[in-house]
Design a protein around this motif. Structure first.
Motif, PDB file in Angstrom:
ATOM      1  N   GLY A  54      62.344  88.012  45.992  1.00  0.00           N
ATOM      2  CA  GLY A  54      62.646  89.123  46.892  1.00  0.00           C
ATOM      3  C   GLY A  54      63.782  88.792  47.840  1.00  0.00           C
ATOM      4  O   GLY A  54      64.216  87.650  47.949  1.00  0.00           O
ATOM      5  N   GLU A  55      64.248  89.821  48.497  1.00  0.00           N
ATOM      6  CA  GLU A  55      65.346  89.651  49.443  1.00  0.00           C
ATOM      7  C   GLU A  55      64.793  89.655  50.856  1.00  0.00           C
ATOM      8  O   GLU A  55      64.359  90.698  51.353  1.00  0.00           O
ATOM      9  CB  GLU A  55      66.380  90.752  49.233  1.00  0.00           C
ATOM     10  N   MET A  56      64.772  88.524  51.471  1.00  0.00           N
ATOM     11  CA  MET A  56      64.197  88.374  52.802  1.00  0.00           C
ATOM     12  C   MET A  56      65.087  87.536  53.712  1.00  0.00           C
ATOM     13  O   MET A  56      64.589  86.790  54.559  1.00  0.00           O
ATOM     14  CB  MET A  56      62.792  87.788  52.686  1.00  0.00           C
ATOM     15  N   GLY A  57      66.397  87.704  53.548  1.00  0.00           N
ATOM     16  CA  GLY A  57      67.336  86.927  54.343  1.00  0.00           C
ATOM     17  C   GLY A  57      67.220  87.174  55.831  1.00  0.00           C
ATOM     18  O   GLY A  57      67.200  86.236  56.632  1.00  0.00           O
ATOM     19  N   LYS A  58      67.146  88.440  56.227  1.00  0.00           N
ATOM     20  CA  LYS A  58      67.060  88.788  57.647  1.00  0.00           C
ATOM     21  C   LYS A  58      65.764  88.246  58.253  1.00  0.00           C
ATOM     22  O   LYS A  58      65.767  87.694  59.351  1.00  0.00           O
ATOM     23  CB  LYS A  58      67.136  90.313  57.797  1.00  0.00           C
ATOM     24  N   GLU A  59      64.670  88.402  57.527  1.00  0.00           N
ATOM     25  CA  GLU A  59      63.372  87.907  57.989  1.00  0.00           C
ATOM     26  C   GLU A  59      63.419  86.387  58.195  1.00  0.00           C
ATOM     27  O   GLU A  59      62.942  85.873  59.206  1.00  0.00           O
ATOM     28  CB  GLU A  59      62.310  88.269  56.952  1.00  0.00           C
ATOM     29  N   ALA A  60      64.019  85.672  57.261  1.00  0.00           N
ATOM     30  CA  ALA A  60      64.123  84.217  57.375  1.00  0.00           C
ATOM     31  C   ALA A  60      65.015  83.822  58.541  1.00  0.00           C
ATOM     32  O   ALA A  60      64.690  82.901  59.302  1.00  0.00           O
ATOM     33  CB  ALA A  60      64.654  83.628  56.070  1.00  0.00           C
ATOM     34  N   ALA A  61      66.136  84.518  58.703  1.00  0.00           N
ATOM     35  CA  ALA A  61      67.043  84.216  59.814  1.00  0.00           C
ATOM     36  C   ALA A  61      66.349  84.458  61.156  1.00  0.00           C
ATOM     37  O   ALA A  61      66.480  83.645  62.083  1.00  0.00           O
ATOM     38  CB  ALA A  61      68.315  85.051  59.701  1.00  0.00           C
ATOM     39  N   THR A 105      73.711  87.640  54.112  1.00  0.00           N
ATOM     40  CA  THR A 105      73.611  86.185  54.041  1.00  0.00           C
ATOM     41  C   THR A 105      73.877  85.620  55.436  1.00  0.00           C
ATOM     42  O   THR A 105      74.555  86.246  56.250  1.00  0.00           O
ATOM     43  CB  THR A 105      74.604  85.585  53.035  1.00  0.00           C
ATOM     44  N   PHE A 106      73.337  84.438  55.676  1.00  0.00           N
ATOM     45  CA  PHE A 106      73.408  83.861  57.015  1.00  0.00           C
ATOM     46  C   PHE A 106      73.718  82.367  56.941  1.00  0.00           C
ATOM     47  O   PHE A 106      73.326  81.695  55.991  1.00  0.00           O
ATOM     48  CB  PHE A 106      72.058  84.011  57.738  1.00  0.00           C
ATOM     49  N   ARG A 107      74.376  81.884  57.971  1.00  0.00           N
ATOM     50  CA  ARG A 107      74.533  80.447  58.184  1.00  0.00           C
ATOM     51  C   ARG A 107      74.060  80.187  59.604  1.00  0.00           C
ATOM     52  O   ARG A 107      74.483  80.864  60.550  1.00  0.00           O
ATOM     53  CB  ARG A 107      75.987  80.020  58.012  1.00  0.00           C
ATOM     54  N   HIS A 146      71.785  77.625  55.167  1.00  0.00           N
ATOM     55  CA  HIS A 146      72.406  78.775  54.505  1.00  0.00           C
ATOM     56  C   HIS A 146      71.291  79.605  53.897  1.00  0.00           C
ATOM     57  O   HIS A 146      70.407  79.068  53.234  1.00  0.00           O
ATOM     58  CB  HIS A 146      73.339  78.327  53.381  1.00  0.00           C
ATOM     59  N   ILE A 147      71.347  80.896  54.121  1.00  0.00           N
ATOM     60  CA  ILE A 147      70.406  81.828  53.499  1.00  0.00           C
ATOM     61  C   ILE A 147      71.233  82.738  52.613  1.00  0.00           C
ATOM     62  O   ILE A 147      72.125  83.440  53.093  1.00  0.00           O
ATOM     63  CB  ILE A 147      69.632  82.641  54.554  1.00  0.00           C
ATOM     64  N   VAL A 166      67.468  82.305  48.626  1.00  0.00           N
ATOM     65  CA  VAL A 166      67.586  80.855  48.594  1.00  0.00           C
ATOM     66  C   VAL A 166      67.909  80.386  50.009  1.00  0.00           C
ATOM     67  O   VAL A 166      68.900  80.824  50.597  1.00  0.00           O
ATOM     68  CB  VAL A 166      68.682  80.388  47.619  1.00  0.00           C
ATOM     69  N   ILE A 167      67.060  79.543  50.542  1.00  0.00           N
ATOM     70  CA  ILE A 167      67.293  78.944  51.860  1.00  0.00           C
ATOM     71  C   ILE A 167      67.605  77.476  51.632  1.00  0.00           C
ATOM     72  O   ILE A 167      66.788  76.745  51.077  1.00  0.00           O
ATOM     73  CB  ILE A 167      66.066  79.108  52.774  1.00  0.00           C
ATOM     74  N   MET A 168      68.800  77.087  52.049  1.00  0.00           N
ATOM     75  CA  MET A 168      69.231  75.710  51.845  1.00  0.00           C
ATOM     76  C   MET A 168      69.486  75.067  53.194  1.00  0.00           C
ATOM     77  O   MET A 168      70.187  75.623  54.030  1.00  0.00           O
ATOM     78  CB  MET A 168      70.496  75.680  50.990  1.00  0.00           C
ATOM     79  N   THR A 169      68.909  73.900  53.398  1.00  0.00           N
ATOM     80  CA  THR A 169      69.133  73.152  54.635  1.00  0.00           C
ATOM     81  C   THR A 169      69.897  71.890  54.286  1.00  0.00           C
ATOM     82  O   THR A 169      69.622  71.244  53.276  1.00  0.00           O
ATOM     83  CB  THR A 169      67.804  72.777  55.321  1.00  0.00           C
ATOM     84  N   PHE A 170      70.856  71.550  55.125  1.00  0.00           N
ATOM     85  CA  PHE A 170      71.674  70.354  54.908  1.00  0.00           C
ATOM     86  C   PHE A 170      71.722  69.527  56.173  1.00  0.00           C
ATOM     87  O   PHE A 170      71.824  70.075  57.280  1.00  0.00           O
ATOM     88  CB  PHE A 170      73.114  70.736  54.540  1.00  0.00           C
TER      89      PHE A 170
END
Length: 158
Positions: free
Chosen positions: A93-100, A117-119, A134-135, A143-147
């Protein structure tokens, strides 16, 4: 930035083709953090379901996740096959805003927002290490990526 796009595409493809299943739970996954040794990560998560190599001495290990809807997978990104420099989490699903929004509540600040998309920049809640997040939305997945921040700063210039 090119390397981050490669990592993202690689992670999505790997999650789509992994056929075996291994049960990892959210508590165990939460104990993994950037800069851990590969052996420490393996002692927590076990053997990955899939391993792939990316450009620039990067190795990605993918773990299929069951019974944690909407999360379907997690990945670990190692530099020079030794130290964890990034993690990824894949959700249906698309949950970029929710994750941010959730990350913002935990002290992260948005440094870029573009077309869903978010950084974000913040600190790991367990170690205090600076993280870049990065979302990204891709094929109905979030995809949530942490670096680790130093790794990110070095790789973004490539």
């Amino acid at each position: 930035m090119k390397i981050l796009i490669q990592i993202t595409v690689g992670m999505v493809v790997l999650f789509m083709v992994v056929c075996t299943a291994m049960a990892i739970d959210i508590d165990t996954l939460d104990r993994v953090s950037v800069l851990m040794s590969k052996s420490k990560v393996h002692s927590l998560l076990g053997t990955p379901d899939e391993i792939d190599e990316l450009k620039g001495d990067l190795k990605v290990e993918v773990y299929r996740v069951n019974n944690m809807d909407p999360m379907v997978g997690a990945g670990c990104i190692y530099e020079k096959d030794q130290q964890l420099v990034g993690q990824s989490f894949v959700f249906q699903g698309e949950m970029g805003k929710e994750a941010a929004d959730r990350l913002k509540k935990n002290g992260f600040i948005i440094t870029e927002e573009k077309e869903g998309t978010f950084r974000l920049l913040g600190k790991d809640d367990d170690t205090g290490n600076p993280l870049m997040v990065h979302i990204i939305l891709n094929n109905g997945l979030t995809v949530i990526m942490t670096f680790e921040k130093d790794f990110y700063d070095r790789r973004i210039k490539e």
